[in-house]
Design a protein around this motif. Structure first.
Motif, PDB file in Angstrom:
ATOM      1  N   HIS A  36       0.837  -1.203   0.000  1.00  0.00           N
ATOM      2  CA  HIS A  36       0.000   0.000   0.000  1.00  0.00           C
ATOM      3  C   HIS A  36       0.872   1.253   0.000  1.00  0.00           C
ATOM      4  N   TYR A  37       1.911   1.229   0.812  1.00  0.00           N
ATOM      5  CA  TYR A  37       2.808   2.391   0.875  1.00  0.00           C
ATOM      6  C   TYR A  37       3.487   2.615  -0.471  1.00  0.00           C
ATOM      7  N   ALA A  38       3.889   1.540  -1.113  1.00  0.00           N
ATOM      8  CA  ALA A  38       4.546   1.660  -2.417  1.00  0.00           C
ATOM      9  C   ALA A  38       3.591   2.251  -3.466  1.00  0.00           C
ATOM     10  N   GLU A  39       2.330   1.801  -3.427  1.00  0.00           N
ATOM     11  CA  GLU A  39       1.343   2.334  -4.374  1.00  0.00           C
ATOM     12  C   GLU A  39       1.132   3.830  -4.161  1.00  0.00           C
ATOM     13  N   LEU A  40       0.991   4.216  -2.880  1.00  0.00           N
ATOM     14  CA  LEU A  40       0.782   5.634  -2.586  1.00  0.00           C
ATOM     15  C   LEU A  40       1.991   6.455  -3.004  1.00  0.00           C
ATOM     16  N   SER A  41       3.171   5.903  -2.786  1.00  0.00           N
ATOM     17  CA  SER A  41       4.396   6.637  -3.141  1.00  0.00           C
ATOM     18  C   SER A  41       4.470   6.880  -4.638  1.00  0.00           C
ATOM     19  N   LYS A  42       4.148   5.847  -5.407  1.00  0.00           N
ATOM     20  CA  LYS A  42       4.193   6.006  -6.870  1.00  0.00           C
ATOM     21  C   LYS A  42       3.160   7.031  -7.320  1.00  0.00           C
ATOM     22  N   LEU A  43       1.963   6.943  -6.740  1.00  0.00           N
ATOM     23  CA  LEU A  43       0.901   7.878  -7.113  1.00  0.00           C
ATOM     24  C   LEU A  43       1.319   9.309  -6.781  1.00  0.00           C
ATOM     25  N   SER A  44       1.891   9.475  -5.599  1.00  0.00           N
ATOM     26  CA  SER A  44       2.326  10.805  -5.175  1.00  0.00           C
ATOM     27  C   SER A  44       3.403  11.345  -6.104  1.00  0.00           C
ATOM     28  N   GLU A  45       4.312  10.455  -6.488  1.00  0.00           N
ATOM     29  CA  GLU A  45       5.402  10.867  -7.376  1.00  0.00           C
ATOM     30  C   GLU A  45       4.842  11.348  -8.716  1.00  0.00           C
TER      31      GLU A  45
END
Lengths: 218, 209
Positions: free
Chosen positions: A37-46
């Motif tokens: 979940h954290y990885a998905e949010l990080s990519k989206l934020s990027e």
């Protein structure tokens, strides 16, 4: 047993706003689901941050300065509540007021669904609202946009007027959930915490409605 | 534009570059009639305010109009501004109110941005030939388009907090002041907005970002 962190906490951790960042970090290290979940949010934020900025047409600042000499629009003297919204809110008001006032006994479905409003009641609510707005010391700031003289203007309105200002479709959804015994609303009663949330939501909508109406007429 | 303003430095007049002034110093100068100071304020915030408005209302022209109106309102109420809050918070708060009104009024007039989510619309896109991998730039452009479409599908309440956080870089406290809710509400709305955006992007034909 380890406490599971919520998705909201992971989201806040991404923004550096988590209450317990060490706990969230540990959970991300220990849990595959949290890490994904954290990885998905990080990519989206990027990707969001990488979205191209809009191109400004040249001379924006000059146009702003030039427009400062334009004549001011005529100020609105009266704050109007759309009558359809007030009528719908007033109809629901009678049921909701009963609901707020009751701690233990369940209000009847008839109270929520069948309250009818005489034209005199709608006019009385509108008159009360306008009188309160006119005499409220914060109303001037709100009508100007809501950010002047005080950092956060607060208009304290009685609950019946808060309901009258709330969007009718929001109130209909809320009371329909109660009438259909939506499990999220805990049958047909509101406990103290739920009432606080309800009143807070009403206050937020009321301030937004006041500022929105002022901006629209200003 | 580079200008100078006259400041009173402990009783001694001194020229200072406009660009070095704090926001509230510029407000004070503008209040005294210094248009260069106000123009500097506009220049400082024109891009982030227009950027925010455009993400909210989608049209660049409308966004610039809303941003312009925000600055005009600030100017008209200069006398009543107080430094109790950050200037940027005041400015974004005004822009936010105007944008939300615009969205609300557009909805009433039957206007508004629509993004198609139906499968048939997706089928109009040429299928990717897997034997020809698109270059990275084209791929990123495609992702950007899906993100833009997904942002437009968010409710205004969720879109505004996500834009203020991700695109304007504001912290939760500042966002809470602008949208007039508690910090906890900002936190949950941002989380919800991210989740909804992720779901929208999956539906719009997304594999991984």
């Amino acid at each position: 047993m380890k406490k599971r962190i919520s998705k909201a906490e992971v989201s806040a951790y991404l923004d550096g706003e988590a209450k317990n960042p060490a706990v969230v970090r540990q959970q991300i290290e220990d849990s595959h689901e949290a890490a994904r979940h954290y990885a998905e949010l990080s990519k989206l934020s990027e990707r969001l941050k990488a979205l191209p900025e809009p191109e400004l047409r040249p001379g924006f600042a000059g146009r702003v300065v030039a427009s400062l000499n334009d004549p001011l629009p005529a100020p609105a003297n009266r704050w109007r509540v759309p009558s359809a919204m007030a009528a719908a809110a007033a109809a629901i008001l009678l049921g909701v007021a009963a609901l707020i006032g009751v701690n233990d006994s369940a209000p009847s479905t008839e109270t929520l669904q069948t309250a009818s409003v005489a034209l005199s009641e709608e006019a009385a609510i509108l008159a009360d609202l306008e009188r309160h707005i006119a005499t409220s010391p914060e109303s001037d700031a709100l009508l100007s946009g809501g950010f002047f003289a005080e950092p956060e203007p607060v208009v304290e309105l009685p609950e019946d007027l808060l309901v009258a200002l709330a969007p009718s479709d929001w109130l209909e959804t809320f009371t329909a959930s109660i009438a259909t015994h939506d499990h999220r609303i805990e049958a047909t009663t509101l406990n103290d915490a739920e009432r606080d949330i309800f009143v807070q939501l009403l206050e937020e909508h009321a301030v937004e409605a006041l500022q929105g109406q002022a901006a629209h007429e200003g | 534009m580079l200008g100078f303003i006259l400041v009173n430095d402990m009783g001694r007049p001194r020229l200072e570059k406009v660009s070095e002034q704090s926001d509230w110093d510029l407000v004070a100068s503008a209040r005294d009639g210094d248009m260069a100071a106000f123009a500097e304020l506009v220049k400082r915030y024109e891009r982030p305010v227009v950027h925010f408005c455009q993400r909210m209302v989608r049209s660049r022209e409308d966004a610039e109009d809303l941003a312009q109106e925000s600055f005009v309102r600030v100017f008209r109420y200069l006398e009543r501004l107080t430094p109790a809050a950050k200037f940027s918070t005041l400015l974004f708060g005004i822009a936010r109110n105007l944008a939300l009104n615009f969205i609300r009024d557009s909805g009433r007039r039957g206007r508004g941005v629509t993004y198609s989510l139906t499968d048939e619309d997706q089928s109009e896109k040429p299928l990717e030939d897997e034997s020809r991998r698109p270059d990275r730039e084209a791929r990123l452009h495609e992702i950007d388009e899906r993100i833009e479409a997904g942002l437009a599908l968010l409710s205004p309440k969720h879109r505004e907090v996500l834009v203020l956080r991700e695109l304007n870089g504001l912290d939760y406290n500042s966002i809470a002041e602008i949208v007039k809710c508690r910090k906890g509400t900002v936190k949950s709305r941002i989380a919800r907005a991210r989740e909804q955006l992720r779901i929208h992007m999956e539906r719009l034909g997304g594999e991984e970002l």
